[in-house]
Design a protein around this motif. Structure first.
Motif, PDB file in Angstrom:
ATOM      1  N   LEU A 404       0.818  -1.224   0.000  1.00  0.00           N
ATOM      2  CA  LEU A 404       0.000   0.000   0.000  1.00  0.00           C
ATOM      3  C   LEU A 404       0.851   1.275   0.000  1.00  0.00           C
ATOM      4  O   LEU A 404       0.460   2.288  -0.577  1.00  0.00           O
ATOM      5  CB  LEU A 404      -0.935   0.015   1.222  1.00  0.00           C
ATOM      6  CG  LEU A 404      -2.122  -0.965   1.179  1.00  0.00           C
ATOM      7  CD1 LEU A 404      -2.887  -0.931   2.493  1.00  0.00           C
ATOM      8  CD2 LEU A 404      -3.050  -0.648   0.022  1.00  0.00           C
ATOM      9  N   LYS A 405       2.017   1.225   0.644  1.00  0.00           N
ATOM     10  CA  LYS A 405       2.946   2.375   0.682  1.00  0.00           C
ATOM     11  C   LYS A 405       2.230   3.662   1.091  1.00  0.00           C
ATOM     12  O   LYS A 405       2.228   4.660   0.375  1.00  0.00           O
ATOM     13  CB  LYS A 405       3.614   2.563  -0.685  1.00  0.00           C
ATOM     14  CG  LYS A 405       4.493   1.409  -1.108  1.00  0.00           C
ATOM     15  CD  LYS A 405       5.062   1.617  -2.492  1.00  0.00           C
ATOM     16  CE  LYS A 405       5.873   0.419  -2.949  1.00  0.00           C
ATOM     17  NZ  LYS A 405       6.360   0.536  -4.337  1.00  0.00           N
ATOM     18  N   LEU A 406       1.598   3.638   2.247  1.00  0.00           N
ATOM     19  CA  LEU A 406       0.813   4.781   2.712  1.00  0.00           C
ATOM     20  C   LEU A 406       1.667   5.772   3.491  1.00  0.00           C
ATOM     21  O   LEU A 406       2.709   5.417   4.033  1.00  0.00           O
ATOM     22  CB  LEU A 406      -0.315   4.291   3.629  1.00  0.00           C
ATOM     23  CG  LEU A 406      -1.355   3.364   2.989  1.00  0.00           C
ATOM     24  CD1 LEU A 406      -2.156   2.679   4.076  1.00  0.00           C
ATOM     25  CD2 LEU A 406      -2.268   4.150   2.072  1.00  0.00           C
ATOM     26  N   LYS A 407       1.187   6.997   3.563  1.00  0.00           N
ATOM     27  CA  LYS A 407       1.836   7.983   4.430  1.00  0.00           C
ATOM     28  C   LYS A 407       1.627   7.521   5.872  1.00  0.00           C
ATOM     29  O   LYS A 407       0.549   6.992   6.206  1.00  0.00           O
ATOM     30  CB  LYS A 407       1.216   9.361   4.237  1.00  0.00           C
ATOM     31  CG  LYS A 407       1.560   9.998   2.898  1.00  0.00           C
ATOM     32  CD  LYS A 407       0.972  11.385   2.806  1.00  0.00           C
ATOM     33  CE  LYS A 407       1.328  12.035   1.466  1.00  0.00           C
ATOM     34  NZ  LYS A 407       0.736  13.371   1.334  1.00  0.00           N
ATOM     35  N   PRO A 408       2.624   7.728   6.743  1.00  0.00           N
ATOM     36  CA  PRO A 408       2.527   7.223   8.126  1.00  0.00           C
ATOM     37  C   PRO A 408       1.257   7.661   8.850  1.00  0.00           C
ATOM     38  O   PRO A 408       0.647   6.873   9.576  1.00  0.00           O
ATOM     39  CB  PRO A 408       3.771   7.804   8.804  1.00  0.00           C
ATOM     40  CG  PRO A 408       4.727   8.035   7.687  1.00  0.00           C
ATOM     41  CD  PRO A 408       3.908   8.380   6.474  1.00  0.00           C
ATOM     42  N   GLU A 409       0.837   8.928   8.631  1.00  0.00           N
ATOM     43  CA  GLU A 409      -0.349   9.419   9.357  1.00  0.00           C
ATOM     44  C   GLU A 409      -1.630   8.695   8.919  1.00  0.00           C
ATOM     45  O   GLU A 409      -2.541   8.468   9.713  1.00  0.00           O
ATOM     46  CB  GLU A 409      -0.519  10.932   9.195  1.00  0.00           C
ATOM     47  CG  GLU A 409      -0.655  11.452   7.770  1.00  0.00           C
ATOM     48  CD  GLU A 409       0.680  11.829   7.122  1.00  0.00           C
ATOM     49  OE1 GLU A 409       0.673  12.718   6.266  1.00  0.00           O
ATOM     50  OE2 GLU A 409       1.716  11.222   7.484  1.00  0.00           O
ATOM     51  N   TYR A 410      -1.706   8.312   7.605  1.00  0.00           N
ATOM     52  CA  TYR A 410      -2.879   7.572   7.116  1.00  0.00           C
ATOM     53  C   TYR A 410      -2.888   6.144   7.664  1.00  0.00           C
ATOM     54  O   TYR A 410      -3.908   5.627   8.099  1.00  0.00           O
ATOM     55  CB  TYR A 410      -2.902   7.538   5.587  1.00  0.00           C
ATOM     56  CG  TYR A 410      -3.082   8.879   4.933  1.00  0.00           C
ATOM     57  CD1 TYR A 410      -3.730   9.921   5.603  1.00  0.00           C
ATOM     58  CD2 TYR A 410      -2.613   9.122   3.649  1.00  0.00           C
ATOM     59  CE1 TYR A 410      -3.893  11.162   5.014  1.00  0.00           C
ATOM     60  CE2 TYR A 410      -2.772  10.371   3.044  1.00  0.00           C
ATOM     61  CZ  TYR A 410      -3.414  11.381   3.729  1.00  0.00           C
ATOM     62  OH  TYR A 410      -3.580  12.602   3.142  1.00  0.00           O
ATOM     63  N   GLU A 411      -1.711   5.529   7.636  1.00  0.00           N
ATOM     64  CA  GLU A 411      -1.609   4.151   8.128  1.00  0.00           C
ATOM     65  C   GLU A 411      -1.942   4.087   9.615  1.00  0.00           C
ATOM     66  O   GLU A 411      -2.612   3.159  10.073  1.00  0.00           O
ATOM     67  CB  GLU A 411      -0.201   3.603   7.876  1.00  0.00           C
ATOM     68  CG  GLU A 411      -0.066   2.142   8.277  1.00  0.00           C
ATOM     69  CD  GLU A 411       1.289   1.542   7.909  1.00  0.00           C
ATOM     70  OE1 GLU A 411       1.734   0.633   8.634  1.00  0.00           O
ATOM     71  OE2 GLU A 411       1.897   1.983   6.906  1.00  0.00           O
ATOM     72  N   GLN A 412      -1.488   5.092  10.353  1.00  0.00           N
ATOM     73  CA  GLN A 412      -1.748   5.130  11.788  1.00  0.00           C
ATOM     74  C   GLN A 412      -3.251   5.150  12.085  1.00  0.00           C
ATOM     75  O   GLN A 412      -3.733   4.440  12.968  1.00  0.00           O
ATOM     76  CB  GLN A 412      -1.083   6.385  12.378  1.00  0.00           C
ATOM     77  CG  GLN A 412      -1.098   6.438  13.886  1.00  0.00           C
ATOM     78  CD  GLN A 412      -0.401   7.699  14.399  1.00  0.00           C
ATOM     79  OE1 GLN A 412       0.008   8.571  13.639  1.00  0.00           O
ATOM     80  NE2 GLN A 412      -0.276   7.798  15.708  1.00  0.00           N
ATOM     81  N   LYS A 413      -3.997   5.934  11.318  1.00  0.00           N
ATOM     82  CA  LYS A 413      -5.455   6.005  11.504  1.00  0.00           C
ATOM     83  C   LYS A 413      -6.112   4.669  11.156  1.00  0.00           C
ATOM     84  O   LYS A 413      -7.004   4.187  11.869  1.00  0.00           O
ATOM     85  CB  LYS A 413      -6.048   7.114  10.622  1.00  0.00           C
ATOM     86  CG  LYS A 413      -5.840   8.510  11.135  1.00  0.00           C
ATOM     87  CD  LYS A 413      -6.545   9.519  10.246  1.00  0.00           C
ATOM     88  CE  LYS A 413      -6.420  10.929  10.806  1.00  0.00           C
ATOM     89  NZ  LYS A 413      -7.141  11.918   9.977  1.00  0.00           N
ATOM     90  N   MET A 414      -5.679   4.079  10.056  1.00  0.00           N
ATOM     91  CA  MET A 414      -6.266   2.805   9.622  1.00  0.00           C
ATOM     92  C   MET A 414      -6.034   1.709  10.640  1.00  0.00           C
ATOM     93  O   MET A 414      -6.909   0.871  10.914  1.00  0.00           O
ATOM     94  CB  MET A 414      -5.714   2.414   8.262  1.00  0.00           C
ATOM     95  CG  MET A 414      -6.217   3.318   7.125  1.00  0.00           C
ATOM     96  SD  MET A 414      -5.270   3.169   5.596  1.00  0.00           S
ATOM     97  CE  MET A 414      -5.769   1.559   5.002  1.00  0.00           C
ATOM     98  N   ARG A 415      -4.850   1.683  11.227  1.00  0.00           N
ATOM     99  CA  ARG A 415      -4.506   0.621  12.173  1.00  0.00           C
ATOM    100  C   ARG A 415      -5.360   0.655  13.446  1.00  0.00           C
ATOM    101  O   ARG A 415      -5.426  -0.324  14.174  1.00  0.00           O
ATOM    102  CB  ARG A 415      -3.013   0.696  12.534  1.00  0.00           C
ATOM    103  CG  ARG A 415      -2.109   0.154  11.431  1.00  0.00           C
ATOM    104  CD  ARG A 415      -0.666   0.064  11.863  1.00  0.00           C
ATOM    105  NE  ARG A 415       0.204  -0.445  10.815  1.00  0.00           N
ATOM    106  CZ  ARG A 415       0.419  -1.737  10.561  1.00  0.00           C
ATOM    107  NH1 ARG A 415      -0.225  -2.656  11.295  1.00  0.00           N
ATOM    108  NH2 ARG A 415       1.238  -2.110   9.609  1.00  0.00           N
ATOM    109  N   LEU A 416      -6.023   1.770  13.704  1.00  0.00           N
ATOM    110  CA  LEU A 416      -6.934   1.849  14.854  1.00  0.00           C
ATOM    111  C   LEU A 416      -8.060   0.824  14.736  1.00  0.00           C
ATOM    112  O   LEU A 416      -8.626   0.380  15.739  1.00  0.00           O
ATOM    113  CB  LEU A 416      -7.543   3.256  14.961  1.00  0.00           C
ATOM    114  CG  LEU A 416      -6.594   4.404  15.286  1.00  0.00           C
ATOM    115  CD1 LEU A 416      -7.331   5.740  15.179  1.00  0.00           C
ATOM    116  CD2 LEU A 416      -6.002   4.250  16.682  1.00  0.00           C
ATOM    117  N   TYR A 417      -8.406   0.458  13.482  1.00  0.00           N
ATOM    118  CA  TYR A 417      -9.538  -0.439  13.244  1.00  0.00           C
ATOM    119  C   TYR A 417      -9.106  -1.816  12.759  1.00  0.00           C
ATOM    120  O   TYR A 417      -9.901  -2.567  12.230  1.00  0.00           O
ATOM    121  CB  TYR A 417     -10.513   0.214  12.262  1.00  0.00           C
ATOM    122  CG  TYR A 417     -11.187   1.422  12.870  1.00  0.00           C
ATOM    123  CD1 TYR A 417     -12.385   1.299  13.545  1.00  0.00           C
ATOM    124  CD2 TYR A 417     -10.576   2.677  12.842  1.00  0.00           C
ATOM    125  CE1 TYR A 417     -12.991   2.380  14.154  1.00  0.00           C
ATOM    126  CE2 TYR A 417     -11.160   3.777  13.438  1.00  0.00           C
ATOM    127  CZ  TYR A 417     -12.366   3.625  14.098  1.00  0.00           C
ATOM    128  OH  TYR A 417     -12.953   4.701  14.728  1.00  0.00           O
TER     129      TYR A 417
END
Length: 419
Positions: A404-417
Motif C-alpha cells: 500500500l505504501k501509505l503515508k505514516p499518518e494515514y496508516e496510523q489512523k487505519m490501524r486503529l480499526y
C-alpha cells in the motif's frame, strides 16, 4: 531628368492620398449603418447562489435556495433512497420536487459530476448502445435478482432497483413510480414501458404515504416520545420510515412531539396512517427530565439529545453522531476532537468528562475485512480497491501494508480499526 523623377513621386503620393480618402469614406458609411453594440449582463435570479454539494446541505440551507418545507422533505427523502448521497447532477435532476427551471438555475453551482458510473446504463463497455433482453410482458414486482441480470442490468443496478422497490413497500405500484427509479435511464425505460404490467398512474390511495401494507395491527395506547425505531416498526412502519420519525422527533423537534399534530407533520406518516394512530396517541406531560451524569456517559452511545443537553449546538451534535456512525464507533477521544464542524471548546470538556467504551467497535484484518466495510469506512475507502486487489494474491496483512505504501499518518489512523 531629376525634375521628371520628382513629378513621378509627387503623382504617386497624390494617388495614394486619393485612395485613402475613398477608403475612409467607404468604411465610414459602413459604420453609420452598423448598429451600436450593447452588452447586457444577465442578473441571476438569486444573487446569493454559491458553489455547493447537495449532499452537505441541511434543511435550513435548502430553504435559502428558495425551496418550500414540503419540497425539502421530498429532496431529503429522495437522497435517503439513493443511500444518503447524490452521485451526479443527473440523479438530482430526477428528483420531482426540483423543477426544470430551478435545476437550470442551480446547475452551474452544483459540485457533482454530470453523470455517475451507475447512471450511464444506456452504454455498454465498448461504447455501443446496450439493448435490454426483454422476454415479454412482466410485472417488475415479481422479478428476482437473476431476472434483472438476465435482462441486461448490472449487479449494482439490480441492487439499486430492488432497494428502491423495497423502499416503496415491495411494489412499484405504477409505471409512474417505476420511472422514478433513479438507476433506470430514459433509454431503458422507453424499452421497458410497453412490457410493464403496471397501471400507468399511481392510485390516489398510494400517493400520500409509503405504508401499503394490509396487515391489521392491534394498536395499544402509546407515547410517541418514548418509542425507539424498533417500536415504530411494530406499529407498521418500515425500518427507513421508523428512523426518519425518530430523527424528526430528536433533531427537528428537539426531542419531543408536543401535540398529535406534530406527529402528523412528519412526511413519512400518511393521512390514513395518522387517522389510525390518533385514537391511541397519549403524549404525557414532560416531567422534569433527569440530568445525564456525563461522567458515566459513553461517547460511543451518547445520544443527540444528550449532546444538546451538554451544551453543544445541533450542528456539532449532528457532526459527532454522523462521524461516529461512519467509523462504526470511536476508538480514541482524539477522533472526536478532529470531527469537522464542532465547537472544540465544549467538545474538549465533554471528552475530558465522559467515558469511551471501545469493545463493540468492529475491527478486522486487511485480509478478511468485508468489501463493503472497506469501501464505506472513512479511513479505508480510498485504499479499498488496492487492498481488495492485493489480498487476492497475498492474503497476508504484512505484505498488504507493504504494497500500500501509505503515508505514516494515514496508516496510523487505519490501524486503529485493525485487529
Amino acid at each position: 531628368m531629376m525634375r521628371k523623377s520628382y513629378y513621378q513621386k509627387l503623382a504617386c503620393i497624390v494617388t495614394l492620398l486619393i485612395v485613402l480618402l475613398i477608403f475612409q469614406k467607404y468604411t465610414g458609411r459602413e459604420k453609420e449603418n452598423f448598429p451600436e453594440a450593447k452588452f447586457v449582463m444577465a442578473s441571476p435570479a438569486h444573487t446569493d447562489l454559491y458553489n455547493f454539494d447537495p449532499n452537505q446541505l441541511d434543511r435550513t440551507q435548502w430553504l435559502k435556495f428558495g425551496f418550500s418545507e414540503k419540497q425539502i422533505s421530498i429532496i431529503l427523502k429522495y437522497r435517503e433512497i439513493l443511500g444518503g448521497k447524490f452521485t451526479s447532477k443527473e440523479q438530482l435532476k430526477k428528483c420531482y420536487a426540483i423543477s426544470v427551471e430551478k435545476f437550470n438555475e442551480l446547475n452551474p453551482y452544483i459540485q457533482l459530476p454530470e453523470a455517475s458510473k451507475e447512471l450511464i446504463s444506456g452504454k455498454a463497455g465498448n461504447g455501443e448502445k446496450n439493448t435490454l433482453s426483454i422476454p415479454g410482458k412482466f410485472n417488475p414486482d415479481q422479478l428476482s435478482v437473476k431476472d434483472w441480470l438476465k435482462m441486461g442490468f448490472s449487479e449494482k443496478q439490480t441492487e439499486a432497483i430492488l432497494k428502491y422497490r423495497n423502499y416503496l413497500g415491495g411494489s412499484f405500484i405504477s409505471k409512474e413510480k417505476f420511472k422514478e427509479c433513479f438507476i433506470i435511464s430514459a433509454e431503458h425505460y422507453s424499452q421497458l414501458e410497453p412490457y410493464l404490467l403496471l397501471p400507468a398512474k399511481t392510485p390516489e390511495s398510494s400517493k400520500r404515504g409509503f405504508n401499503n401494507t394490509s396487515i391489521k395491527i392491534a394498536y395499544q395506547p402509546f407515547d410517541p416520545n418514548r418509542l425507539n425505531a424498533e417500536e415504530w416498526q411494530a406499529l407498521g412502519f418500515s425500518e427507513k420510515q421508523a428512523r426518519t420519525i425518530v430523527n424528526y422527533r430528536d433533531k427537528n423537534l428537539k426531542g419531543s412531539f408536543k401535540t398529535p399534530d406534530d406527529l402528523q407533520k412528519c412526511f413519512v406518516i400518511s393521512a390514513e396512517k395518522f387517522r389510525e394512530l390518533k385514537p391511541y396517541i397519549r403524549i404525557q406531560e414532560k416531567q422534569k427530565q433527569e440530568k445525564t451524569d456525563f461522567s458515566k456517559a459513553d461517547l460511543n452511545t451518547i445520544t443527540f439529545r444528550q449532546l444538546l443537553e451538554f451544551g453543544l449546538d445541533e450542528r456539532s451534535a449532528g457532526s459527532i453522531i454522523g462521524f461516529r456512525r461512519k467509523l462504526g464507533g470511536f476508538v480514541n477521544k482524539q477522533q472526536i476532537l478532529d470531527t469537522y464542524n464542532i465547537d472544540k471548546e465544549i467538545v474538549q470538556k465533554l471528552v475530558s468528562t465522559a467515558l469511551l467504551e471501545t469493545s463493540n467497535v468492529p475491527k478486522y484484518s486487511l485480509a478478511d475485512a468485508p468489501e463493503e466495510w472497506l469501501k464505506n469506512h472513512p479511513y479505508f475507502k480510498y485504499s479499498a480497491d488496492k487492498i481488495i486487489f492485493y489480498r487476492i494474491t497475498y492474503p497476508d496483512d504484512k505484505k498488504i501494508w507493504k504494497f500500500l505504501k501509505l503515508k505514516p499518518e494515514y496508516e496510523q489512523k487505519m490501524r486503529l480499526y485493525i485487529k
